[in-house]
Design an enzyme around this catalytic site. Sequence first.
Site, mmCIF file in Angstrom:
data_model
loop_
_atom_site.group_PDB
_atom_site.id
_atom_site.type_symbol
_atom_site.label_atom_id
_atom_site.label_comp_id
_atom_site.label_asym_id
_atom_site.label_seq_id
_atom_site.Cartn_x
_atom_site.Cartn_y
_atom_site.Cartn_z
ATOM 1 N NE ARG A 177 -26.241 4.705 13.473
ATOM 2 C CZ ARG A 177 -25.024 5.233 13.419
ATOM 3 N NH1 ARG A 177 -24.775 6.258 12.624
ATOM 4 N NH2 ARG A 177 -24.059 4.757 14.177
ATOM 5 C CB CYS A 225 -23.422 11.598 16.367
ATOM 6 S SG CYS A 225 -21.643 11.926 16.323
#
Length: 269
Positions: A177, A225
């Site tokens: 990611r 995040c």
Amino acid sequence: MRPLRSSLLISADQAAAWTEAVRIDVRWTLGGPPKEAEYAAGHLPGAVWLDFDRDVCGPPGPVGGRHPLPDPEALQAVLRTAGLNDGDPVLVYDDGDGMSAARTWWTLRWAGVEDVRVLSGGIGAWTAADLPLETQAPQRPEGGLTVRPGGLPVLDADGAAAWAAEHDLVDVRSPERYRGEFEPVDPVAGHIPGAVNRFLGEDDLGDLDAVRTRYEPLAAPAFYCGSGVGAARSALALTAAGRPTPPLYIGSWSDWTSRDREVARGEES
């Protein structure tokens, strides 16, 4: 009996002995339905239920991220309904991955609640220790807690960009990611320019020696995040390992991309 003051992640046996703590069940799955039915089927004795998305986080909007900070007055009303008073110690737990429990720990500390611990291993650790569950919701009297925001440091998008330019802004998502190869939730893949990647796997939360090793080279880390949940879990781990609680970019990647900010892809520079 209280657990050791230095222990934020406590065992099931410690939690069972910590009888004066207000117990809060925040079991949750990203994108899944609320787990109130699981709470009703069995929870720690005396535990109150909080809906993580509705009660611990604010409502998502066009900007701000998928799990923004709650409105302080709304959070205060929720915590008073749960029976919290100023000075009460709190134990939070989830299914065991530490995600929602850590973000609840972080939110309560941000709100001025000083003594908050997380049950390591969640409800699974409790049942594995042959400790009892109950199905009846407790009838706690209305509490008088006063929420005082600012107990922990928070970054917005501009603050995150400035931190990345001067310090270590840490992206705690998976390497795929971070590199922009895979994005299962948000519409844009990649990372904040200047951020470094330090992924905290599910099994690493209780390995504080590994946490110390991972973050030792970083003098002044701040975390983000996808939406401020995994970052809170990393912040809990770092704090439990003896480092100061780092700033969080609470809106994280979901807020960053909603503001059309610059995106980086690939490995760390």
